[in-house]
Write an enzyme that holds these catalytic residues in place. Structure first.
Site, PDB file in Angstrom:
ATOM      1  N   HIS A  17     -64.808   1.071  12.969  1.00 17.46           N
ATOM      2  CA  HIS A  17     -65.790   1.571  13.677  1.00 17.46           C
ATOM      3  C   HIS A  17     -66.885   2.202  13.286  1.00 17.46           C
ATOM      4  O   HIS A  17     -68.066   1.957  13.260  1.00 17.46           O
ATOM      5  CB  HIS A  17     -65.322   2.243  14.978  1.00 17.46           C
ATOM      6  CG  HIS A  17     -66.239   2.754  16.087  1.00 17.46           C
ATOM      7  ND1 HIS A  17     -66.471   2.168  17.176  1.00 17.46           N
ATOM      8  CD2 HIS A  17     -66.869   3.788  15.819  1.00 17.46           C
ATOM      9  CE1 HIS A  17     -67.395   2.910  17.850  1.00 17.46           C
ATOM     10  NE2 HIS A  17     -67.828   3.944  17.164  1.00 17.46           N
ATOM     11  N   GLU A  18     -66.440   3.114  12.296  1.00 17.99           N
ATOM     12  CA  GLU A  18     -67.331   4.165  11.645  1.00 17.99           C
ATOM     13  C   GLU A  18     -68.233   3.486  10.458  1.00 17.99           C
ATOM     14  O   GLU A  18     -69.311   3.747  10.287  1.00 17.99           O
ATOM     15  CB  GLU A  18     -66.779   5.454  11.005  1.00 17.99           C
ATOM     16  CG  GLU A  18     -65.831   6.155  11.994  1.00 17.99           C
ATOM     17  CD  GLU A  18     -66.811   6.753  13.306  1.00 17.99           C
ATOM     18  OE1 GLU A  18     -68.193   6.891  12.926  1.00 17.99           O
ATOM     19  OE2 GLU A  18     -66.414   7.201  14.181  1.00 17.99           O
TER      20      GLU A  18
ATOM     21  N   CYS B  27     -64.681  -5.079  21.859  1.00 19.23           N
ATOM     22  CA  CYS B  27     -65.130  -5.002  20.457  1.00 19.23           C
ATOM     23  C   CYS B  27     -64.840  -3.499  19.707  1.00 19.23           C
ATOM     24  O   CYS B  27     -65.045  -2.405  20.464  1.00 19.23           O
ATOM     25  CB  CYS B  27     -66.922  -5.149  20.577  1.00 19.23           C
ATOM     26  SG  CYS B  27     -67.507  -4.847  19.088  1.00 19.23           S
TER      27      CYS B  27
ATOM     28  N   CYS C 138     -72.075  -8.306  17.903  1.00 19.87           N
ATOM     29  CA  CYS C 138     -72.011  -7.365  16.814  1.00 19.87           C
ATOM     30  C   CYS C 138     -72.076  -7.724  15.203  1.00 19.87           C
ATOM     31  O   CYS C 138     -72.940  -7.442  14.496  1.00 19.87           O
ATOM     32  CB  CYS C 138     -71.056  -6.232  16.910  1.00 19.87           C
ATOM     33  SG  CYS C 138     -71.356  -5.168  18.253  1.00 19.87           S
TER      34      CYS C 138
HETATM   35 ZN   LIG Z   1     -69.274   5.247  17.546  1.00 14.36          ZN
HETATM   36 ZN   LIG Z   2     -69.570  -5.702  20.048  1.00 19.44          ZN
END
Ligand SMILES: [Zn+2]
Ligand SMILES: [Zn+2]
Length: 171
Positions: A127-128, A143, A165
């Protein structure tokens, strides 16, 4: 492009290696573990008994332009207006930090579960990293770029990017 994971403070080598493998399975680029730093005292806030995330993030060094660096800490992190943060990213420098502290079931008085713990940690790292690759938060709750308000959100989402994404990642 390559990704470097750096332990901040005491993190078992075995954990770092397992996280490296998981992150490598999501981003198809080399992932390495390199020495971080162990003195976290500069970021400690004795009133909150937590560590200022942004301060540790600013101390992370990046040696190459096409590198992304993620610091892995095992202390509880905060930023001023929030109770805690799971992690933080700096898009400009391409660095990020995550905390393992609240990802362990033991933190909540539950039985240890290493595979769940590693899965959560991998999601937070991915995520980061997604933020450092220019992605914002995604409305799709499966996601990895969905915002985690709580661990329930983290557990619901998957460790990879959704079809909206993934194409937006600028490697
Ligand atoms: Zn975030
Ligand atoms: Zn996404």
């Amino acid at each position: 492009m390559k990704i470097t994971l750096k332990p901040l403070g005491n993190i078992a080598d075995e954990i770092m290696e397992k996280l490296k493998d998981r992150v490598g399975g999501i981003f198809h680029c080399p992932v390495e573990v390199k020495a971080g730093f162990s003195d976290l005292a500069q970021a400690y806030n004795p009133e909150r008994k937590q560590y200022l995330s942004s301060k540790l993030l600013a101390s992370l060094e990046k040696s190459e332009r096409d590198e992304r660096v993620v610091g892995i800490a095992d202390v509880d992190l905060y930023v001023p207006r929030l109770n805690f943060v799971f992690g933080e990213a700096d898009i400009v420098s391409g660095t990020a930090i995550i905390s393992l502290c609240r990802l362990r079931p033991e933190y909540y008085g539950l039985a240890p579960d290493e595979s769940l713990f590693l899965e959560r940690a991998a999601k937070e790292i991915v995520h980061e990293l997604g933020h450092t690759f220019g992605l914002g938060h995604c409305p799709n709750n499966k996601c990895v770029m969905h915002f985690s308000n709580s661990l329930a959100d983290t557990d619901l989402k998957e460790a990879h990017f959704c079809n909206m994404c993934r194409p937006k990642i600028i490697l």
